[in-house]
Design an enzyme around this catalytic site. Structure first.
Site, short mmCIF file in Angstrom:
data_model
loop_
_atom_site.label_atom_id
_atom_site.label_comp_id
_atom_site.label_asym_id
_atom_site.label_seq_id
_atom_site.Cartn_x
_atom_site.Cartn_y
_atom_site.Cartn_z
N CYS A 113 120.80 139.52 40.95
CA CYS A 113 121.34 140.38 39.90
C CYS A 113 120.25 140.68 38.87
O CYS A 113 119.55 139.76 38.42
CB CYS A 113 122.53 139.69 39.21
SG CYS A 113 123.13 140.69 37.83
N GLU A 143 121.78 129.47 40.73
CA GLU A 143 121.09 130.25 39.68
C GLU A 143 120.15 129.35 38.87
O GLU A 143 119.04 129.75 38.51
CB GLU A 143 122.11 130.93 38.75
CG GLU A 143 121.41 131.84 37.75
CD GLU A 143 122.35 132.43 36.71
OE1 GLU A 143 123.51 132.75 37.04
OE2 GLU A 143 121.92 132.56 35.55
N THR A 182 123.72 132.59 33.37
CA THR A 182 124.43 133.81 32.94
C THR A 182 125.96 133.66 32.93
O THR A 182 126.65 134.51 32.38
CB THR A 182 124.10 134.98 33.89
OG1 THR A 182 124.42 134.57 35.21
CG2 THR A 182 122.65 135.39 33.80
N SER A 241 130.91 129.63 39.47
CA SER A 241 130.78 129.10 38.11
C SER A 241 131.61 129.90 37.12
O SER A 241 132.37 129.35 36.32
CB SER A 241 129.31 129.10 37.72
OG SER A 241 129.14 128.84 36.37
N ASN A 242 131.50 131.23 37.17
CA ASN A 242 132.21 132.03 36.16
C ASN A 242 133.73 131.90 36.32
O ASN A 242 134.47 131.94 35.34
CB ASN A 242 131.72 133.47 36.17
CG ASN A 242 132.34 134.31 37.25
OD1 ASN A 242 133.39 134.89 37.03
ND2 ASN A 242 131.76 134.33 38.44
N SER A 285 133.20 137.31 41.33
CA SER A 285 132.90 137.45 42.77
C SER A 285 134.16 137.62 43.61
O SER A 285 134.09 137.62 44.84
CB SER A 285 132.09 136.23 43.24
OG SER A 285 132.59 135.05 42.68
FE1 SF4 Z 1 125.08 139.57 37.28
FE2 SF4 Z 1 126.21 137.20 37.65
FE3 SF4 Z 1 126.75 138.60 35.46
FE4 SF4 Z 1 127.67 139.43 37.75
S1 SF4 Z 1 128.23 137.52 36.74
S2 SF4 Z 1 126.65 140.72 36.18
S3 SF4 Z 1 126.04 138.82 39.17
S4 SF4 Z 1 124.75 137.76 36.03
#
Ligand code: SF4
Length: 330
Positions: A113, A143, A182, A241-242, A285
């Site tokens: 990314c 990451e 991120t 993770s997110n 994702s």
């Molecule tokens: Fe990029 Fe990860 Fe943010 Fe999606 S979640 S925009 S892949 S940094």
């Protein structure tokens, strides 16, 4: 409250349910680009296309790409000598990986990314200026491995918690810089940075937050709906993770129970007995088709009304690698 189905006169015993659908949710620009890279590579060069690591952390996405001819590996040494494209996942890779690919003359399409690459560039710049680098993130996440691997061994110190921030001993307290993964919790990260700043007032911070727009927007949307929900479902995979952060954010924002669910078949129905308000979101994702599948499963058991709650509009899109730009969009 139950209703009468006017069309056949039968009594509808499904209890009412309001579903609050968070927006933005699901695919971000980085995930969308990474998946497109694999799909366009398959269309242009044919199968197989090798992908180092899960292209994005979602089993459904990975299985769909496997069915189209993608082969997933964890390391390059699992790939035979080949002319086939090798795609690096959206999470980014340590410098040693493209170096190894070059020495084997591999044809690489990098799906890192651009917002992760930005952090890599930042890490190099700060290190080049003489700073000791602290990386706030989760040990073992690809990451974090990729970002740490931009610099020589030992140059990056991982900070996972406030306790880590409180015990870290720098070489020179005035020459300390922080970067982050991120996909972290915005609030936790603020607290860790605050703890570091208290100890090291000269701490250099990123010019712009390293936590990406997609992570921030999805957490904001969850904060808006979670206090009004009896349950919250985050559609996503356990290694995303997110997505995991969205579960935490929902519970902290006041939802009594939030959970990660990958597919409708996994729903533990007794946990939803007697509820009136359900929140649904999806990690960056997770494809929308899985959100639809879960909503349909609730509609089969409840008289459900779906209300979309939008807290931000997203229009970001990233450029594809040069080799794939002329390809018609799939
Ligand atoms: Fe990029 Fe990860 Fe943010 Fe999606 S979640 S925009 S892949 S940094």
């Amino acid at each position: 409250m139950t209703g009468t189905d006017k069309t056949n006169g039968r009594h509808d015993h499904r209890p009412p349910l309001t579903i609050y659908l968070a927006a933005p949710r699901g695919f971000c620009a980085g995930v969308d680009r990474a998946i497109q890279i694999v799909e366009l590579a398959l269309a242009k060069y044919g199968a197989p296309v090798y992908v180092r690591h899960e292209i994005v952390h979602n089993r459904y996405v990975v299985e769909s790409l496997k069915a189209k001819g993608a082969i997933f590996v964890e390391e390059l040494d699992e790939i035979p000598d080949t002319d086939a494209p090798i795609v690096f996942s959206a999470h980014g890779v340590p410098k040693a990986v493209p170096e190894a690919a070059r020495s084997r003359r591999m044809f690489v399409l990098d799906a890192t990314c651009p917002l992760v690459s930005k952090v890599h560039v930042e890490a190099e710049r700060l290190y080049g200026e003489g700073y000791e680098i602290l990386l706030i993130g989760h040990e073992g996440h690809p990451e974090v491995i990729g970002t740490t691997g931009q610099l020589p061994p030992g140059a990056v110190h991982l900070i996972e918690t406030i306790a880590d921030a409180e015990r870290f001993t720098p070489r020179l307290p005035d020459w300390l810089a922080v970067i982050t993964q991120t996909t972290l919790s915005v609030d936790d990260t603020k607290e860790i940075v605050h703890a570091l700043k208290e100890r090291f007032p000269a701490l250099a911070l990123p010019r712009k937050d390293d936590i990406c727009y997609a992570t921030t927007n999805r957490q904001d949307a969850v904060k808006r709906i979670a206090p009004h929900c009896d349950r919250m479902i985050v559609v996503g995979s356990p290694n995303s993770s997110n997505s995991l952060r969205l579960v935490e954010v929902a519970e902290r924002a006041g939802c009594p129970r939030a959970m990660l669910i990958q597919r409708a078949a996994e729903i533990d129905w007794p946990l939803f007995r007697g509820i009136g308000r359900l929140g649904i979101t999806a990690g960056a994702s997770a494809p929308e088709i899985l959100v639809d599948e879960i909503i349909d499963a609730f509609k089969a058991r409840f008289t459900a009304e779906v209300k979309s709650v939008t807290t931000a509009e997203e229009e970001i899109a990233f450029k594809l690698p040069r080799e794939l730009r002329e390809m018609p969009a799939l």
